[in-house]
Design a protein around this motif. Sequence first.
Motif, short mmCIF file in Angstrom:
data_model
loop_
_atom_site.label_atom_id
_atom_site.label_comp_id
_atom_site.label_asym_id
_atom_site.label_seq_id
_atom_site.Cartn_x
_atom_site.Cartn_y
_atom_site.Cartn_z
N ASP A 152 0.82 -1.20 0.00
CA ASP A 152 0.00 0.00 0.00
C ASP A 152 0.86 1.26 0.00
O ASP A 152 0.52 2.26 -0.64
CB ASP A 152 -0.96 0.01 1.18
N THR A 153 2.00 1.21 0.70
CA THR A 153 2.92 2.35 0.69
C THR A 153 3.46 2.60 -0.72
O THR A 153 3.52 3.75 -1.18
CB THR A 153 4.10 2.10 1.65
N GLU A 154 3.84 1.51 -1.38
CA GLU A 154 4.35 1.63 -2.74
C GLU A 154 3.27 2.18 -3.68
O GLU A 154 3.56 3.01 -4.56
CB GLU A 154 4.82 0.26 -3.25
N PHE A 155 2.02 1.74 -3.49
CA PHE A 155 0.93 2.20 -4.35
C PHE A 155 0.69 3.69 -4.19
O PHE A 155 0.55 4.43 -5.18
CB PHE A 155 -0.34 1.42 -4.02
N ILE A 156 0.65 4.16 -2.94
CA ILE A 156 0.41 5.59 -2.70
C ILE A 156 1.59 6.42 -3.22
O ILE A 156 1.39 7.50 -3.79
CB ILE A 156 0.17 5.85 -1.20
N ASP A 157 2.81 5.93 -3.04
CA ASP A 157 3.98 6.64 -3.57
C ASP A 157 3.92 6.71 -5.10
O ASP A 157 4.33 7.72 -5.70
CB ASP A 157 5.27 5.95 -3.14
N THR A 158 3.41 5.66 -5.74
CA THR A 158 3.24 5.67 -7.19
C THR A 158 2.23 6.74 -7.60
O THR A 158 2.42 7.44 -8.60
CB THR A 158 2.78 4.29 -7.69
N LEU A 159 1.15 6.87 -6.82
CA LEU A 159 0.16 7.92 -7.11
C LEU A 159 0.78 9.30 -7.01
O LEU A 159 0.46 10.20 -7.80
CB LEU A 159 -1.02 7.80 -6.14
N TYR A 160 1.67 9.50 -6.03
CA TYR A 160 2.37 10.78 -5.91
C TYR A 160 3.22 11.05 -7.15
O TYR A 160 3.24 12.18 -7.66
CB TYR A 160 3.26 10.79 -4.66
N ARG A 161 3.90 10.03 -7.63
CA ARG A 161 4.74 10.22 -8.83
C ARG A 161 3.87 10.54 -10.04
O ARG A 161 4.26 11.36 -10.89
CB ARG A 161 5.58 8.96 -9.07
N ILE A 162 2.71 9.90 -10.14
CA ILE A 162 1.80 10.21 -11.24
C ILE A 162 1.29 11.64 -11.12
O ILE A 162 1.23 12.38 -12.11
CB ILE A 162 0.62 9.21 -11.24
N HIS A 163 0.92 12.04 -9.91
CA HIS A 163 0.36 13.38 -9.70
C HIS A 163 1.36 14.47 -10.08
O HIS A 163 0.97 15.50 -10.64
CB HIS A 163 -0.03 13.53 -8.22
N TYR A 164 2.63 14.24 -9.77
CA TYR A 164 3.65 15.26 -10.04
C TYR A 164 4.42 14.97 -11.34
O TYR A 164 5.54 15.47 -11.52
CB TYR A 164 4.61 15.35 -8.85
N LEU A 165 3.78 14.18 -12.22
CA LEU A 165 4.31 13.91 -13.55
C LEU A 165 5.70 13.29 -13.52
O LEU A 165 6.50 13.50 -14.44
CB LEU A 165 4.34 15.20 -14.38
N GLN A 166 5.97 12.50 -12.51
CA GLN A 166 7.24 11.77 -12.43
C GLN A 166 7.01 10.38 -13.02
O GLN A 166 6.99 9.37 -12.33
CB GLN A 166 7.71 11.70 -10.98
N TRP A 167 6.84 10.36 -14.33
CA TRP A 167 6.36 9.16 -15.00
C TRP A 167 7.49 8.25 -15.51
O TRP A 167 7.29 7.06 -15.68
CB TRP A 167 5.44 9.54 -16.17
N SER A 168 8.63 8.80 -15.77
CA SER A 168 9.68 8.00 -16.42
C SER A 168 10.66 7.37 -15.43
O SER A 168 11.29 6.37 -15.74
CB SER A 168 10.47 8.88 -17.40
N GLY A 169 10.78 7.96 -14.25
CA GLY A 169 11.77 7.48 -13.30
C GLY A 169 13.12 8.16 -13.44
O GLY A 169 14.01 7.95 -12.62
#
Length: 208
Positions: A152-169
């Motif tokens: 669940d922590t990883e999932f929420i952190d992924t949502l943060y990356r999506i929200h702030y357009l951190q899509w590529s890594g």
Amino acid sequence: MISRRLHKILGLLLLLPLLAWGATGIVFYFKPGYGDAYEQLTPKFYPLKNVAPLIPENSAQWLKATRVQTQLGQHLLVNTADGVAHLNASTGAEFSQPTDAQLRAFINDAIAHNPARYGQVIEREGDVFTTNTGVVITLDWPRLQLRQRGPDTEFIDTLYRIHYLQWSGFKTFDRVFGLLGIALLFSLSLLGFWLYLQHRRRTQRPTR
């Protein structure tokens, strides 16, 4: 009209980011599951027993000392100008790391309050323990601290990356991509406002 066509193109380009911002923004507002995902996990402490005064020779250099009891014994956590020392409160010597079985029992004791989330430790690699529910627990033995991360922590952190357009890594690319998204959003807003003003002028133009 070129301006209207440009407005439509910008709108289509921003459709996916806007949907991502909106959907993730709802999650960040209501914060479902945040309590478990970001719980500050701590060892299970017990009342101190048979507390005897301990004043080692180098105690004059201590800035802070905390004495706690766990199932492993009594710990003395000392802050000095040189860092942190983890001492055995019974002897004053460095508290050597316990056996694998003792550490597993220590971690299981710390997570026993929420078995549905944490389950039991099934694997260990160094100071990293994995439970049968997929939660990863990291032990900082010198400070006697625990840190946990679950799916669940990883999932929420992924949502943060999506929200702030951190899509590529890739940090540099994501930063440029984010700035581009903001620039397109401003352009879309300004162009929409300009089209509104143009329409208003045409509708208010006096008829002959």
